[in-house]
Design a protein around this motif. Structure first.
Motif, short mmCIF file in Angstrom:
data_model
loop_
_atom_site.label_atom_id
_atom_site.label_comp_id
_atom_site.label_asym_id
_atom_site.label_seq_id
_atom_site.Cartn_x
_atom_site.Cartn_y
_atom_site.Cartn_z
N ILE A 62 0.87 -1.18 0.00
CA ILE A 62 0.00 0.00 0.00
C ILE A 62 0.90 1.23 0.00
O ILE A 62 1.46 1.60 1.04
N PRO A 63 1.10 1.86 -1.14
CA PRO A 63 2.09 2.93 -1.27
C PRO A 63 1.71 4.19 -0.50
O PRO A 63 0.53 4.49 -0.30
N GLY A 64 2.72 4.92 -0.08
CA GLY A 64 2.51 6.18 0.62
C GLY A 64 2.81 7.36 -0.28
O GLY A 64 3.54 7.24 -1.27
N GLY A 65 2.21 8.51 0.03
CA GLY A 65 2.49 9.73 -0.70
C GLY A 65 1.67 9.95 -1.95
O GLY A 65 1.54 11.08 -2.42
N SER A 66 1.11 8.91 -2.51
CA SER A 66 0.32 9.04 -3.74
C SER A 66 -1.13 8.66 -3.47
O SER A 66 -1.45 8.05 -2.45
N ARG A 67 -2.01 9.03 -4.38
CA ARG A 67 -3.44 8.78 -4.19
C ARG A 67 -3.75 7.29 -4.26
O ARG A 67 -3.22 6.55 -5.08
N LEU A 68 -4.62 6.86 -3.33
CA LEU A 68 -5.12 5.49 -3.36
C LEU A 68 -6.38 5.44 -4.22
O LEU A 68 -7.20 6.36 -4.18
N THR A 69 -6.54 4.38 -4.98
CA THR A 69 -7.71 4.24 -5.85
C THR A 69 -8.40 2.91 -5.57
O THR A 69 -7.96 2.12 -4.72
N SER A 70 -9.46 2.66 -6.32
CA SER A 70 -10.21 1.42 -6.14
C SER A 70 -9.35 0.19 -6.42
O SER A 70 -9.65 -0.91 -5.95
N ALA A 71 -8.26 0.37 -7.16
CA ALA A 71 -7.36 -0.75 -7.44
C ALA A 71 -6.68 -1.25 -6.17
O ALA A 71 -6.25 -2.41 -6.09
N HIS A 72 -6.59 -0.38 -5.17
CA HIS A 72 -5.96 -0.75 -3.91
C HIS A 72 -6.94 -1.38 -2.92
O HIS A 72 -6.53 -1.84 -1.85
N LEU A 73 -8.24 -1.39 -3.27
CA LEU A 73 -9.26 -1.84 -2.32
C LEU A 73 -9.02 -3.24 -1.77
O LEU A 73 -9.09 -3.44 -0.55
N PRO A 74 -8.75 -4.25 -2.61
CA PRO A 74 -8.56 -5.61 -2.07
C PRO A 74 -7.46 -5.69 -1.01
O PRO A 74 -7.63 -6.34 0.03
N LYS A 75 -6.34 -5.01 -1.27
CA LYS A 75 -5.23 -5.04 -0.31
C LYS A 75 -5.58 -4.26 0.96
O LYS A 75 -5.17 -4.64 2.06
N LEU A 76 -6.35 -3.17 0.82
CA LEU A 76 -6.76 -2.41 2.00
C LEU A 76 -7.69 -3.24 2.89
O LEU A 76 -7.56 -3.25 4.12
N VAL A 77 -8.62 -3.94 2.26
CA VAL A 77 -9.56 -4.77 3.02
C VAL A 77 -8.82 -5.89 3.75
O VAL A 77 -9.08 -6.17 4.92
N THR A 78 -7.88 -6.50 3.05
CA THR A 78 -7.09 -7.57 3.68
C THR A 78 -6.27 -7.04 4.83
O THR A 78 -6.21 -7.66 5.90
N PHE A 79 -5.66 -5.89 4.63
CA PHE A 79 -4.80 -5.31 5.68
C PHE A 79 -5.62 -4.92 6.90
O PHE A 79 -5.17 -5.13 8.05
N LEU A 80 -6.81 -4.37 6.71
CA LEU A 80 -7.62 -3.88 7.83
C LEU A 80 -8.58 -4.94 8.37
O LEU A 80 -9.36 -4.65 9.29
N ASP A 81 -8.50 -6.16 7.85
CA ASP A 81 -9.40 -7.22 8.31
C ASP A 81 -9.35 -7.45 9.83
O ASP A 81 -10.39 -7.70 10.44
N PRO A 82 -8.16 -7.34 10.48
CA PRO A 82 -8.14 -7.54 11.94
C PRO A 82 -9.01 -6.55 12.71
O PRO A 82 -9.38 -6.83 13.86
N VAL A 83 -9.33 -5.40 12.09
CA VAL A 83 -10.17 -4.42 12.79
C VAL A 83 -11.49 -4.22 12.05
O VAL A 83 -12.13 -3.17 12.15
N ALA A 84 -11.90 -5.25 11.31
CA ALA A 84 -13.14 -5.14 10.53
C ALA A 84 -14.34 -4.82 11.41
O ALA A 84 -15.27 -4.11 10.99
N SER A 85 -14.34 -5.34 12.64
CA SER A 85 -15.48 -5.10 13.53
C SER A 85 -15.61 -3.62 13.90
O SER A 85 -16.66 -3.18 14.38
N LYS A 86 -14.55 -2.84 13.66
CA LYS A 86 -14.58 -1.40 13.95
C LYS A 86 -14.91 -0.58 12.70
O LYS A 86 -14.67 0.63 12.68
N TRP A 87 -15.46 -1.20 11.68
CA TRP A 87 -15.63 -0.54 10.40
C TRP A 87 -16.39 0.78 10.51
O TRP A 87 -16.08 1.76 9.83
N GLU A 88 -17.39 0.83 11.38
CA GLU A 88 -18.19 2.06 11.50
C GLU A 88 -17.37 3.19 12.12
O GLU A 88 -17.41 4.33 11.66
N ASP A 89 -16.61 2.88 13.16
CA ASP A 89 -15.74 3.89 13.78
C ASP A 89 -14.66 4.34 12.80
O ASP A 89 -14.29 5.52 12.77
N ILE A 90 -14.15 3.39 12.01
CA ILE A 90 -13.15 3.74 10.98
C ILE A 90 -13.76 4.72 9.98
O ILE A 90 -13.14 5.72 9.61
#
Length: 332
Positions: A218-246
């Motif tokens: 997940i690169p830093g400094g540049s814009r994130l797009t829908s292409a990054h969505l699968p990796k973002l979901v996988t990375f944040l899966d441990p806190v999925a239960s906090k999705w609303e607070d996120i």
């Protein structure tokens, strides 16, 4: 020194800072060793040292604050407690100060009722009364979406919570939809926004934030797009239960978040299952335990904590659920 199981193991919170500071103030020269013994990572220690240019007084204060706010792997090292502090002080890296460890242990023993000795003096809890699962469920309904961090604070094992979450995938689906909305409606969505979100008091996932900062996927400094969505979901899966607070931390409108909730919200199903684990666990959890859990940084519900503490204590309740009888408890 007081026996290990006699030292108070109730969860300490940010409001206990001055009490903890008073007990370990003589260990300023060993602040980094104390930090490691309390569970802070070496990277955290280095960050603190750089932040305060090695000033031992300010570094120790930062360590205590981070520990009380649970900015460390409490799943591995345990929640902040006097028992944990005694262990850290007695450890070699923490100075191996057996005299100080003994002093803290003797001063902070469990009271005969098993309640924390630092329970506010104005709170008088009559022994034996219990709230009951139905009442607890009703009172926690508005924070049902925080069932996962709340369960950890109440002593439920992480693998048991994962099994509960595995009964359905609504949380992951909501997380994915929420992140998709954020990426689609934010022309300047960046990794740094997610890092700030994870570091916020509402989410309080410092280790995950550091992992994200070092992520090559997940690169830093540049814009994130829908292409990054699968990796973002996988990375944040441990806190999925906090999705609303996120979502709230990412400035997504409340109405949008409400629209993402499935019919028959998964959290409403998970909360009673989590409380069943607490009910069947040992030792029996008290009203004070719930206060500490709700007040903790990962849950962040101090107002509700104080409201329920007053409500239950006014009713003369000590336990959340009916404790096992003495014969059954003796088997543990």
């Amino acid at each position: 020194m007081a026996a290990w199981n006699e030292v108070d193991d109730k969860c300490l919170v940010a409001d206990d800072f001055q009490d903890v500071r008073k007990e370990v103030g003589t260990l300023t020269g060993l602040w980094d060793g104390v930090a490691v013994c309390l569970g802070l990572t070496r990277d955290s220690v280095r960050e603190i040292e750089l932040k305060y240019r090695g000033d031992p007084l300010r570094c120790l204060d930062e360590v205590i604050e981070g520990w009380l706010n649970q900015n460390y792997n409490y799943g591995k090292f345990g929640l902040p407690s006097w028992r944990g502090l005694v262990s850290a002080v007695a450890d070699g890296s923490g100075g191996k100060n057996s005299a100080l460890a003994k002093k803290i242990a003797e001063k902070h023993k469990k009271s005969p009722s098993g309640l924390s000795n630092n329970t506010p003096s104005a709170v008088i809890i009559k022994s034996g009364g219990f709230v009951g699962k139905k009442a607890v469920l009703n009172d926690l309904a508005r924070v049902a979406h925080k069932w996962h961090p709340l369960g950890l604070q109440l002593g439920v094992e992480g693998h048991d919570l994962d099994k509960i979450r595995g009964d359905g995938n609504e949380a992951q689906n909501c997380l994915s939809k929420m992140l998709s909305n954020w990426l689609s409606n934010n022309d300047d969505a960046k990794r740094e926004d997610l890092v700030d979100m994870l570091r916020s008091n509402a989410i309080c996932e410092q280790q995950l934030a550091r992992r994200l900062m070092n992520s090559k996927d997940i690169p830093g400094g540049s814009r994130l797009t829908s292409a990054h969505l699968p990796k973002l979901v996988t990375f944040l899966d441990p806190v999925a239960s906090k999705w609303e607070d996120i979502g709230i931390q990412l400035d997504i409108e409340t109405g949008t978040l409400e629209s993402l909730k499935p019919a028959g919200n998964d959290a409403d199903k998970a909360l009673p299952k989590m409380l069943t684990k607490v009910e069947n666990g040992y030792p029996p959890r008290t009203v004070r335990d719930l206060y500490s859990a709700l007040s903790s940084a990962p849950v962040g519900e101090k107002v509700l904590a104080e409201t329920l503490l007053k409500k239950y204590t006014d009713q003369g309740k000590e336990y959340l659920f009916k404790p096992e009888n003495d014969d059954e408890q003796s088997k543990h």
